[in-house]
Scaffold this motif. Sequence first.
Motif, PDB file in Angstrom:
ATOM      1  N   LYS A 374     123.307  -4.672  17.764  1.00 51.37           N
ATOM      2  CA  LYS A 374     122.260  -5.673  17.939  1.00 51.37           C
ATOM      3  C   LYS A 374     121.151  -5.374  16.929  1.00 51.37           C
ATOM      4  O   LYS A 374     120.651  -4.243  16.876  1.00 51.37           O
ATOM      5  CB  LYS A 374     121.729  -5.525  19.360  1.00 51.37           C
ATOM      6  CG  LYS A 374     120.708  -6.534  19.753  1.00 51.37           C
ATOM      7  CD  LYS A 374     120.556  -6.421  21.250  1.00 51.37           C
ATOM      8  CE  LYS A 374     119.454  -7.293  21.734  1.00 51.37           C
ATOM      9  NZ  LYS A 374     119.340  -7.216  23.182  1.00 51.37           N
ATOM     10  N   LEU A 375     120.797  -6.374  16.147  1.00 54.40           N
ATOM     11  CA  LEU A 375     119.765  -6.158  15.134  1.00 54.40           C
ATOM     12  C   LEU A 375     118.390  -6.363  15.744  1.00 54.40           C
ATOM     13  O   LEU A 375     118.063  -7.458  16.209  1.00 54.40           O
ATOM     14  CB  LEU A 375     119.946  -7.154  13.989  1.00 54.40           C
ATOM     15  CG  LEU A 375     121.005  -6.799  12.951  1.00 54.40           C
ATOM     16  CD1 LEU A 375     121.207  -7.952  11.984  1.00 54.40           C
ATOM     17  CD2 LEU A 375     120.614  -5.536  12.197  1.00 54.40           C
ATOM     18  N   ASN A 376     117.587  -5.321  15.764  1.00 52.93           N
ATOM     19  CA  ASN A 376     116.228  -5.437  16.287  1.00 52.93           C
ATOM     20  C   ASN A 376     115.338  -4.484  15.492  1.00 52.93           C
ATOM     21  O   ASN A 376     115.783  -3.412  15.096  1.00 52.93           O
ATOM     22  CB  ASN A 376     116.212  -5.075  17.779  1.00 52.93           C
ATOM     23  CG  ASN A 376     114.854  -5.318  18.415  1.00 52.93           C
ATOM     24  OD1 ASN A 376     113.893  -4.598  18.150  1.00 52.93           O
ATOM     25  ND2 ASN A 376     114.771  -6.347  19.237  1.00 52.93           N
ATOM     26  N   ASN A 377     114.075  -4.874  15.278  1.00 49.07           N
ATOM     27  CA  ASN A 377     113.165  -4.045  14.479  1.00 49.07           C
ATOM     28  C   ASN A 377     112.875  -2.687  15.105  1.00 49.07           C
ATOM     29  O   ASN A 377     112.563  -1.735  14.397  1.00 49.07           O
ATOM     30  CB  ASN A 377     111.833  -4.762  14.287  1.00 49.07           C
ATOM     31  CG  ASN A 377     111.892  -5.784  13.161  1.00 49.07           C
ATOM     32  OD1 ASN A 377     112.760  -5.701  12.296  1.00 49.07           O
ATOM     33  ND2 ASN A 377     110.973  -6.735  13.175  1.00 49.07           N
ATOM     34  N   THR A 378     112.952  -2.581  16.414  1.00 42.84           N
ATOM     35  CA  THR A 378     112.570  -1.323  17.057  1.00 42.84           C
ATOM     36  C   THR A 378     113.655  -0.754  17.950  1.00 42.84           C
ATOM     37  O   THR A 378     113.943   0.443  17.896  1.00 42.84           O
ATOM     38  CB  THR A 378     111.294  -1.508  17.916  1.00 42.84           C
ATOM     39  OG1 THR A 378     110.341  -2.204  17.147  1.00 42.84           O
ATOM     40  CG2 THR A 378     110.715  -0.177  18.339  1.00 42.84           C
ATOM     41  N   SER A 379     114.245  -1.586  18.813  1.00 41.76           N
ATOM     42  CA  SER A 379     115.238  -1.035  19.733  1.00 41.76           C
ATOM     43  C   SER A 379     116.604  -0.959  19.050  1.00 41.76           C
ATOM     44  O   SER A 379     116.880  -1.701  18.104  1.00 41.76           O
ATOM     45  CB  SER A 379     115.315  -1.865  21.014  1.00 41.76           C
ATOM     46  OG  SER A 379     115.793  -3.156  20.731  1.00 41.76           O
ATOM     47  N   ARG A 380     117.429  -0.028  19.519  1.00 36.98           N
ATOM     48  CA  ARG A 380     118.774   0.151  18.961  1.00 36.98           C
ATOM     49  C   ARG A 380     119.762  -0.009  20.087  1.00 36.98           C
ATOM     50  O   ARG A 380     119.759   0.776  21.027  1.00 36.98           O
ATOM     51  CB  ARG A 380     118.953   1.555  18.381  1.00 36.98           C
ATOM     52  CG  ARG A 380     118.129   1.864  17.171  1.00 36.98           C
ATOM     53  CD  ARG A 380     118.457   3.257  16.638  1.00 36.98           C
ATOM     54  NE  ARG A 380     119.831   3.331  16.167  1.00 36.98           N
ATOM     55  CZ  ARG A 380     120.772   4.089  16.689  1.00 36.98           C
ATOM     56  NH1 ARG A 380     120.529   4.844  17.726  1.00 36.98           N
ATOM     57  NH2 ARG A 380     121.989   4.092  16.190  1.00 36.98           N
ATOM     58  N   GLY A 381     120.587  -1.019  20.002  1.00 31.29           N
ATOM     59  CA  GLY A 381     121.569  -1.209  21.061  1.00 31.29           C
ATOM     60  C   GLY A 381     122.777  -1.914  20.505  1.00 31.29           C
ATOM     61  O   GLY A 381     122.914  -2.105  19.288  1.00 31.29           O
ATOM     62  N   LEU A 382     123.684  -2.307  21.403  1.00 25.07           N
ATOM     63  CA  LEU A 382     124.897  -3.007  20.984  1.00 25.07           C
ATOM     64  C   LEU A 382     124.831  -4.453  21.454  1.00 25.07           C
ATOM     65  O   LEU A 382     124.235  -4.758  22.487  1.00 25.07           O
ATOM     66  CB  LEU A 382     126.128  -2.327  21.596  1.00 25.07           C
ATOM     67  CG  LEU A 382     126.304  -0.837  21.288  1.00 25.07           C
ATOM     68  CD1 LEU A 382     127.556  -0.305  21.987  1.00 25.07           C
ATOM     69  CD2 LEU A 382     126.397  -0.598  19.782  1.00 25.07           C
ATOM     70  N   GLU A 383     125.437  -5.326  20.660  1.00 22.30           N
ATOM     71  CA  GLU A 383     125.544  -6.740  21.042  1.00 22.30           C
ATOM     72  C   GLU A 383     126.795  -6.940  21.900  1.00 22.30           C
ATOM     73  O   GLU A 383     126.764  -7.605  22.923  1.00 22.30           O
ATOM     74  CB  GLU A 383     125.646  -7.572  19.748  1.00 22.30           C
ATOM     75  CG  GLU A 383     125.471  -9.062  19.924  1.00 22.30           C
ATOM     76  CD  GLU A 383     124.032  -9.434  20.127  1.00 22.30           C
ATOM     77  OE1 GLU A 383     123.208  -9.077  19.246  1.00 22.30           O
ATOM     78  OE2 GLU A 383     123.730 -10.059  21.149  1.00 22.30           O
ATOM     79  N   THR A 384     127.895  -6.328  21.451  1.00 24.31           N
ATOM     80  CA  THR A 384     129.158  -6.418  22.193  1.00 24.31           C
ATOM     81  C   THR A 384     129.894  -5.085  22.122  1.00 24.31           C
ATOM     82  O   THR A 384     129.732  -4.329  21.157  1.00 24.31           O
ATOM     83  CB  THR A 384     130.107  -7.486  21.590  1.00 24.31           C
ATOM     84  OG1 THR A 384     130.371  -7.135  20.223  1.00 24.31           O
ATOM     85  CG2 THR A 384     129.535  -8.891  21.639  1.00 24.31           C
ATOM     86  N   LEU A 385     130.706  -4.822  23.140  1.00 27.78           N
ATOM     87  CA  LEU A 385     131.546  -3.627  23.142  1.00 27.78           C
ATOM     88  C   LEU A 385     132.845  -3.950  23.886  1.00 27.78           C
ATOM     89  O   LEU A 385     132.868  -3.974  25.122  1.00 27.78           O
ATOM     90  CB  LEU A 385     130.830  -2.462  23.852  1.00 27.78           C
ATOM     91  CG  LEU A 385     131.679  -1.194  24.026  1.00 27.78           C
ATOM     92  CD1 LEU A 385     131.964  -0.535  22.679  1.00 27.78           C
ATOM     93  CD2 LEU A 385     130.984  -0.194  24.954  1.00 27.78           C
TER      94      LEU A 385
END
Length: 393
Positions: A374-385
């Motif tokens: 998941k593209l975000n300026n601050t948080s780092r996560g996944l869009e799908t798995l």
Amino acid sequence: MTATATAQTSKVDIWTDEVLLNPHDTYTALREQAPVVYLEASDVWALTRYAEIRDALGDWESFSSTKVAFNPQMNEVLTGTTLASDPPLHTQLRATLSENLTPRALRGLKVTIDEKADRLVADVVDRGSFDGVRDLAQELPLQIVLDLIGVQGEVREKILPWGNAAFNLLGPMNERAQQSFPLAGELFEWTHGMQGDKLAEGSIGRAIFDAGARGDIPQELCGHIIHQYLAAGMDTTIGSIANTIRLFGENPEEFAKVQADPSLIPSAFNEVLRMEAAMHAQGRGTTRDVEIGGTVIPEGAQVAVLFYAGNRDPRHYDEPDTFRVERNPLDHLTFGYGVHGCAGQGLAKLEAHAVIEAFCRRVDSFEVGEPTVKLNNTSRGLETLPVFDVVAA
Ligand code: HEM
């Protein structure tokens, strides 16, 4: 502001899609270059190594949170909030905000969280294949935070895009941040226009507004506290749960250790947090000239604390790129450190531990496919798995 004579500089922009999608090589290069590197593209001084990051987070007098965002507009908007203030104001705000998140306050939530996590896991195991983000990681934090605030229904669909927008706006004023203004504005209006008597009885949201009505806390703080819970508690927890499933899937021998010995769950989750910091970077502003490793960061500079880079620093962790569930890195940087250290970490751990416990108990084996980030300026996560070939225990 420009670099001082002694500074190590870099042309890299840490907020491009390429770096956000795969930060490892860039952060490793910056960390090996120096403990502090001036990023010309963003006019930001990046702290790259574990010890220097922890020292800076512990020194609020030199590294102020009044520059917690990487753009002046948001720092202006956030003035006077818990996240963006320094002691003594921060101490007062934080006391009110964390009152409902203490281990004692959370004790009553544990049974509910465990039951919800178990139902969610049972459901996805029955399906045999599922999306680890949409079907599992998102669900529990979403349900819990709505229960916490005491609302259900109409806002459910909005909460995730709102939280995502709030994190984008903490970054530099790039396209991602600019596009997030309308959604972040909706979240602000919703939390600040909230009426306490409409929130469910017995909820923490209702308790906050009751405290406001009694005059125990300023009434204008009520909406602010709800805003902080929502903005800070969603993307981070979701990302961390999704990354737990991913790392277990990619390291089946480590998953097997936790299945065999559930007392490893807290240690395993600390290791997930260390490996995959839920935020790329957080901002600080220097209140004086600060010398680090021979480089002077000038007073008034914008600093970036690179959590991910610090957590993978080989000066602090042996084989930092290896996932080891028995490592138990209690001192990882992912919850921050010092006066702003995460106020919701007890809740985040309750949620994640509940999912891991149910998953280890109900799943014998499973496979994961290639995740999308998941593209975000601050948080780092996944869009799908993609999770498939799930064999029930
Ligand atoms: C795995 C999940 C989480 C991670 C990785 C995380 C990470 C962080 C970090 C790094 C900070 C420090 C920010 C700074 O130093 O500027 C922070 C602060 C905060 N977090 Fe969390 N967080 C998580 C979950 C939550 C949850 C569930 C809540 C509440 C519902 C929450 C509420 C807060 C609040 C209110 C602050 C501001 C504290 C202050 O400024 O004094 N967080 N979090």
